[in-house]
Scaffold this motif. Structure first.
Motif, PDB file in Angstrom:
ATOM      1  N   PRO A 138       3.346 -11.166 -39.359  1.00 20.99           N
ATOM      2  CA  PRO A 138       3.212 -10.256 -38.412  1.00 20.99           C
ATOM      3  C   PRO A 138       2.083  -8.941 -38.199  1.00 20.99           C
ATOM      4  O   PRO A 138       1.681  -8.344 -37.672  1.00 20.99           O
ATOM      5  CB  PRO A 138       4.607  -8.982 -39.217  1.00 20.99           C
ATOM      6  N   ALA A 139       1.918  -8.506 -39.907  1.00 23.27           N
ATOM      7  CA  ALA A 139       1.080  -7.877 -39.862  1.00 23.27           C
ATOM      8  C   ALA A 139      -0.682  -8.543 -39.267  1.00 23.27           C
ATOM      9  O   ALA A 139      -1.227  -8.056 -38.744  1.00 23.27           O
ATOM     10  CB  ALA A 139       0.838  -7.255 -41.409  1.00 23.27           C
ATOM     11  N   THR A 140      -0.640  -9.769 -39.743  1.00 21.95           N
ATOM     12  CA  THR A 140      -1.764 -10.392 -39.154  1.00 21.95           C
ATOM     13  C   THR A 140      -1.727 -10.296 -37.348  1.00 21.95           C
ATOM     14  O   THR A 140      -2.648 -10.219 -37.138  1.00 21.95           O
ATOM     15  CB  THR A 140      -1.983 -12.145 -39.491  1.00 21.95           C
ATOM     16  N   GLN A 238       7.701  -0.890 -27.862  1.00 16.30           N
ATOM     17  CA  GLN A 238       6.028  -1.347 -28.195  1.00 16.30           C
ATOM     18  C   GLN A 238       6.861  -1.629 -29.415  1.00 16.30           C
ATOM     19  O   GLN A 238       6.106  -2.633 -30.028  1.00 16.30           O
ATOM     20  CB  GLN A 238       5.404   0.103 -28.389  1.00 16.30           C
ATOM     21  N   SER A 239       7.866  -1.251 -29.982  1.00 10.59           N
ATOM     22  CA  SER A 239       7.816  -1.459 -31.708  1.00 10.59           C
ATOM     23  C   SER A 239       6.752  -1.616 -32.510  1.00 10.59           C
ATOM     24  O   SER A 239       6.262  -0.279 -32.898  1.00 10.59           O
ATOM     25  CB  SER A 239       8.277  -3.483 -32.116  1.00 10.59           C
ATOM     26  N   SER A 240       6.580  -1.741 -33.697  1.00  8.00           N
ATOM     27  CA  SER A 240       5.187  -1.888 -34.495  1.00  8.00           C
ATOM     28  C   SER A 240       3.701  -2.683 -33.811  1.00  8.00           C
ATOM     29  O   SER A 240       2.784  -2.497 -34.431  1.00  8.00           O
ATOM     30  CB  SER A 240       6.134  -2.591 -35.551  1.00  8.00           C
ATOM     31  N   ASN A 325      19.833   2.189 -42.345  1.00  9.72           N
ATOM     32  CA  ASN A 325      20.053   1.389 -42.193  1.00  9.72           C
ATOM     33  C   ASN A 325      19.181   0.408 -43.209  1.00  9.72           C
ATOM     34  O   ASN A 325      17.810   0.586 -42.765  1.00  9.72           O
ATOM     35  CB  ASN A 325      20.375   0.742 -41.145  1.00  9.72           C
ATOM     36  N   ALA A 326      19.076  -0.327 -43.634  1.00 10.65           N
ATOM     37  CA  ALA A 326      18.586  -1.064 -44.871  1.00 10.65           C
ATOM     38  C   ALA A 326      17.418  -2.028 -44.335  1.00 10.65           C
ATOM     39  O   ALA A 326      16.391  -2.310 -45.443  1.00 10.65           O
ATOM     40  CB  ALA A 326      19.191  -1.605 -45.470  1.00 10.65           C
ATOM     41  N   LEU A 327      17.816  -2.336 -42.864  1.00 11.33           N
ATOM     42  CA  LEU A 327      16.503  -3.698 -42.647  1.00 11.33           C
ATOM     43  C   LEU A 327      16.037  -3.006 -41.472  1.00 11.33           C
ATOM     44  O   LEU A 327      14.975  -2.857 -40.780  1.00 11.33           O
ATOM     45  CB  LEU A 327      17.660  -4.206 -41.297  1.00 11.33           C
ATOM     46  N   THR A 328      16.207  -1.814 -41.154  1.00 12.25           N
ATOM     47  CA  THR A 328      15.263  -0.974 -40.058  1.00 12.25           C
ATOM     48  C   THR A 328      13.937  -0.278 -40.565  1.00 12.25           C
ATOM     49  O   THR A 328      13.805   0.203 -41.745  1.00 12.25           O
ATOM     50  CB  THR A 328      16.284   0.374 -39.208  1.00 12.25           C
ATOM     51  N   GLU A 329      12.933  -0.646 -40.001  1.00  8.75           N
ATOM     52  CA  GLU A 329      11.901  -0.799 -40.268  1.00  8.75           C
ATOM     53  C   GLU A 329      10.827   0.376 -39.019  1.00  8.75           C
ATOM     54  O   GLU A 329      11.508   0.371 -37.618  1.00  8.75           O
ATOM     55  CB  GLU A 329      11.502  -1.057 -40.599  1.00  8.75           C
TER      56      GLU A 329
END
Length: 444
Positions: A138-140, A238-240, A325-329
């Motif tokens: 994802p970062a790449t 747009q998300s991340s 939520n522990a999964l939310t970023e």
């Protein structure tokens, strides 16, 4: 046959007739659920496999009548969910109707990516984004959007889906997407519509069929017996992603999202005759209420101006995309972006947040980075007897009770539909019993 025997038989027939009437499609209320499953095979949302297995068990025991599921991106995952839920939900709708639940999906023999174009893309990635490779796929890809957008835009849709869903950075670097795949990367829009009742007039729609996107978007639609038209959708966000990537006629994710909202509203006008449409899904937009952040507010207001409203927003107001939520970023503010929109004037009998157990997976994690929304939609016989004013139980601007984490959601009751339905059933039963007694006396 004596008097008591005849009356008993007539009474029994009357009660059976009443039960048949009470269970008919015109008197049936519907529990409608929307839930974004977050089943991203690249573990963009963590613990993909464990959550998938837990989700299948939860759905197989669901009490809902209709479910609109989002982010089941792989064909195989859709077949697996269908296999687990086909007893509870015998009717379903998906973008690609091929494949049999419980069996392996067919794998294409051709590579998702063209070798020369993928090589040009990786030449840019290696030159401009190599420092992001240790951080994962994802970062790449995020770096590539900024620095390699032209070579990325030359890739096919199936190629971008393959790159996006690779979990192992080594496979990514080795350009496995230029070889025949081991997974079917055909687009699904991530959507699956499940129902306990028959579906007719099933349609499928892609919002931008001639463009390459990071993730394809669209809607599934069908007529549900006794309910009417239902559209199950997931709109772009747009998300991340650090930069807009999509059709050239738009310059931002906001414009892209607004266009998708307009397409949906044009296809399902609130003013259409007959049973009004119900719009269900992850809309990635919502209002600003109290400490809830507004997402693509202009698009949310388009839906309201078109004659729809979200009872969950008005009456419950708890986040569905939550920082707790522990999964939310990729967010620092909670919001409501998952909706069941109904036409103004339709008063529902209940709304609540569901699928929000924060320890549903391995006793550690929730099912997804989203929580679900459930709405109890009124029966056909009471649907049009609620008046014409848009019910707005909570004034806009009232502080919602955000931040609570109830295990089964927060409920409310409008107090109208259940009492009307129960009264009607009791009156009919009483009438039939009385008629049975009169007929019994006449026969004697």
């Amino acid at each position: 046959m004596d008097l008591y025997s005849r009356n008993f038989l007539l009474l029994l027939c009357s009660v059976l007739l009443c039960f048949h009437w009470c269970s008919s499609s015109s008197t049936r209320a519907f529990d409608i659920v929307t839930f974004n499953t977050g089943l991203t095979p690249n573990n963009f949302v963590r613990r993909y496999q464990a959550r998938k297995e837990a989700l299948q068990s939860v759905l197989a025991n669901s009490s809902a009548d209709v479910m609109c599921l989002q982010e089941i991106w792989l064909q195989q995952d859709i077949l697996d969910v269908l296999n687990a839920t086909q007893r509870q939900f015998p009717y379903s709708h998906r973008l690609d109707p091929t494949g049999t639940p419980g069996q392996q999906v067919a794998i294409p023999q051709t590579a998702p990516c063209q070798v020369a174009r993928l090589a040009a893309f990786f030449q840019c990635v290696n030159a401009s984004c190599s420092q992001y490779l240790p951080q994962g796929v994802p970062a790449t890809l995020g770096c590539a959007l900024l620095r390699c957008d032209s070579s990325m835009a030359a890739l096919s849709q199936q190629c971008i889906i393959c790159l996006s869903f690779i979990n192992d950075i080594i496979d990514f670097v080795n350009q496995v997407c230029s070889s025949p795949p081991t997974v079917n990367y055909d687009t699904t829009h991530g959507l699956l519509l499940l129902s306990k009742y028959p579906l007719t007039n099933k349609t499928r729609h892609t919002y931008h069929p001639d463009s390459v996107l990071l993730l394809t978007r669209g809607y599934l639609a069908a007529e549900i017996d006794g309910l009417g038209p239902v559209a199950c959708t997931h709109l772009s966000t747009q998300s991340s992603f650090p930069k807009y990537f999509g059709p050239s006629e738009f310059t931002s994710f906001e414009q892209l999202h607004e266009n998708e909202t307009q397409q949906l509203l044009q296809a399902f006008p609130a003013s259409q005759t007959g049973n009004p449409p119900v719009l269900v899904g992850d809309f990635n937009h919502g209002p600003h209420l109290g400490n809830l952040a507004s997402e693509y507010r202009a698009s949310h207001e388009l839906v309201l101006k078109a004659g729809y409203y979200s009872p969950y927003v008005d009456e419950v107001g708890n986040c569905t995309w939550c920082t707790s939520n522990a999964l939310t970023e990729f967010t620092n503010a909670p919001s409501i972006i998952d909706h069941v929109y109904v036409r103004n004037g339709i008063i529902v009998s209940g709304a609540k947040r569901v699928l929000d157990n924060n320890k549903a997976v391995l006793g550690l994690l929730p099912l997804s980075d989203h929580y679900g929304v459930q709405l109890t939609y009124p029966s056909e016989t009471t649907r049009f007897s609620q008046g014409t004013q848009s019910p707005r139980g909570t004034p806009q601007g009232t502080e919602p009770s955000q931040g609570t984490e109830p295990s089964q959601g927060t409920e409310y009751s409008r107090g109208t539909e259940p009492s009307q339905g129960s009264t009607a059933k009791l009156l009919l039963a009483a009438f039939l019993v009385q008629m049975a007694l009169i007929i019994g006396q006449w026969l004697l």
